[in-house]
Design a protein around this motif. Structure first.
Motif, PDB file in Angstrom:
ATOM      1  N   ASN A 220       0.670  -1.184  -0.121  1.00  0.00           N
ATOM      2  CA  ASN A 220       0.144   0.052  -0.021  1.00  0.00           C
ATOM      3  C   ASN A 220       0.905   1.315   0.164  1.00  0.00           C
ATOM      4  O   ASN A 220       0.435   2.245  -0.805  1.00  0.00           O
ATOM      5  CB  ASN A 220      -1.028  -0.066   1.310  1.00  0.00           C
ATOM      6  CG  ASN A 220      -2.185  -0.933   1.162  1.00  0.00           C
ATOM      7  OD1 ASN A 220      -2.346  -1.517   0.006  1.00  0.00           O
ATOM      8  ND2 ASN A 220      -2.556  -1.290   2.262  1.00  0.00           N
ATOM      9  N   ARG A 221       2.022   1.267   0.733  1.00  0.00           N
ATOM     10  CA  ARG A 221       2.930   2.405   0.783  1.00  0.00           C
ATOM     11  C   ARG A 221       3.596   2.723  -0.667  1.00  0.00           C
ATOM     12  O   ARG A 221       3.705   4.049  -1.068  1.00  0.00           O
ATOM     13  CB  ARG A 221       4.139   2.047   1.898  1.00  0.00           C
ATOM     14  CG  ARG A 221       3.457   2.289   3.287  1.00  0.00           C
ATOM     15  CD  ARG A 221       4.361   2.042   4.200  1.00  0.00           C
ATOM     16  NE  ARG A 221       4.318   2.216   5.744  1.00  0.00           N
ATOM     17  CZ  ARG A 221       3.971   3.288   6.352  1.00  0.00           C
ATOM     18  NH1 ARG A 221       4.574   4.450   5.785  1.00  0.00           N
ATOM     19  NH2 ARG A 221       3.862   3.404   7.468  1.00  0.00           N
ATOM     20  N   ARG A 224       0.895   4.032  -3.056  1.00  0.00           N
ATOM     21  CA  ARG A 224       0.590   5.538  -2.681  1.00  0.00           C
ATOM     22  C   ARG A 224       1.640   6.386  -3.304  1.00  0.00           C
ATOM     23  O   ARG A 224       1.588   7.418  -3.693  1.00  0.00           O
ATOM     24  CB  ARG A 224       0.109   5.816  -1.151  1.00  0.00           C
ATOM     25  CG  ARG A 224      -0.915   5.238  -0.851  1.00  0.00           C
ATOM     26  CD  ARG A 224      -1.161   5.802   0.512  1.00  0.00           C
ATOM     27  NE  ARG A 224      -0.282   5.324   1.761  1.00  0.00           N
ATOM     28  CZ  ARG A 224      -0.465   4.358   2.590  1.00  0.00           C
ATOM     29  NH1 ARG A 224      -1.568   3.674   2.306  1.00  0.00           N
ATOM     30  NH2 ARG A 224       0.440   3.852   3.287  1.00  0.00           N
ATOM     31  N   ASP A 227       1.076   6.746  -7.126  1.00  0.00           N
ATOM     32  CA  ASP A 227      -0.032   7.319  -7.438  1.00  0.00           C
ATOM     33  C   ASP A 227       0.154   8.902  -7.662  1.00  0.00           C
ATOM     34  O   ASP A 227       0.174   9.707  -6.484  1.00  0.00           O
ATOM     35  CB  ASP A 227      -1.076   7.206  -6.510  1.00  0.00           C
ATOM     36  CG  ASP A 227      -2.405   7.307  -7.211  1.00  0.00           C
ATOM     37  OD1 ASP A 227      -2.353   7.826  -8.252  1.00  0.00           O
ATOM     38  OD2 ASP A 227      -3.348   6.651  -6.772  1.00  0.00           O
ATOM     39  N   ILE A 230      -2.351  11.326  -5.945  1.00  0.00           N
ATOM     40  CA  ILE A 230      -2.130  11.597  -4.475  1.00  0.00           C
ATOM     41  C   ILE A 230      -0.943  12.575  -4.339  1.00  0.00           C
ATOM     42  O   ILE A 230       0.156  12.468  -4.690  1.00  0.00           O
ATOM     43  CB  ILE A 230      -2.076  10.383  -3.853  1.00  0.00           C
ATOM     44  CG1 ILE A 230      -2.854   9.388  -3.835  1.00  0.00           C
ATOM     45  CG2 ILE A 230      -1.585  10.665  -2.192  1.00  0.00           C
ATOM     46  CD1 ILE A 230      -2.745   7.814  -3.219  1.00  0.00           C
TER      47      ILE A 230
END
Length: 232
Positions: A220-221, A224, A227, A230
């Protein structure tokens, strides 16, 4: 230590002192990571090809798309327990044995590659069509569109898919212990279930949950950070 003896059997401490628990963790992580990498090497181009050759893709090839889709759906429709048994001769042909981690990795790859191909396809489909059209209007070749547009734009989704695939393969690796695989699954079956040591089984479950959480958090890190939507 006396407190732990209240809840854990002598078998656990014997396995820990012999290094079997530690080795089981390493073998589980090793099989999961290596199988995921190899399965992605196969599944990524396979998923990209299915997406590119589909109707409305950047290079439609209907017959190839249909053939690949049938092959992917065929392997995805087989339950992993049945697939393991069916692929034993293939594993022996590839690595020279149908037992041990090498054979299990072959079966994990065969089971995971079609799944990953569909994950890749769904990630690529989400790429904004306007970005692709802009690249085509500038005369960009199909290969460049795939390499410089589709993959970079879909990178967060691809990473998320890789995390999901890795967790799935981790679960498969535990099932592979029933036919000769090693790792935490083997320890849970042999020293836990077969010898009626419930604490061994639950400790193996807990350790696998911890591994899953670590994989999920790291994935997930990374997703992110890649992305662009973000703000870092």
């Amino acid at each position: 230590m006396e407190f732990l003896h209240t809840f854990l059997s002598d078998m656990f401490f014997k396995l820990w002192d012999n290094g079997l628990i530690q080795r089981g963790i390493w073998e589980t992580v090793y099989m999961t990571v290596l199988s995921t990498v190899i399965a992605y090497i196969i599944g990524l181009p396979l998923g990209l090809t299915v997406c590119v050759t589909a109707k409305g893709g950047i290079h439609p090839v209907p017959w190839l798309n249909r053939v690949l889709s049938v092959v992917i759906n065929f392997f995805r429709s087989i339950p992993f327990v049945i697939l393991m048994v069916a692929m034993l001769p293939v594993a022996k042909l590839v690595v020279g044995t149908s037992l041990g981690n090498r054979a299990m990795i072959v079966m994990l790859v065969i089971a995971a590659a079609p799944y990953i191909a569909r994950m890749v396809e769904s990630s690529i489909v989400e790429v904004d069509a306007g970005v692709i059209e802009a690249a085509q209007s500038m005369g960009t070749s199909n290969f460049q569109i795939v390499w410089k547009v589709l993959i970079p734009e879909a990178r967060p989704a691809l990473i998320t898919g890789a995390v999901i695939s890795m967790v799935t393969i981790l679960g498969y690796s535990a099932m592979a212990s029933t036919i000769g695989g090693t790792g935490l699954g083997q320890i849970a079956i042999i020293y836990g279930h077969q010898r009626s040591n419930g604490d061994i089984t639950w400790i193996c479950v807990l350790l696998m949950v911890v591994i899953v959480q670590i994989i999920q958090e790291v994935g997930n890190r990374i997703a992110r950070r890649t992305d662009k939507r973000i703000r870092q």
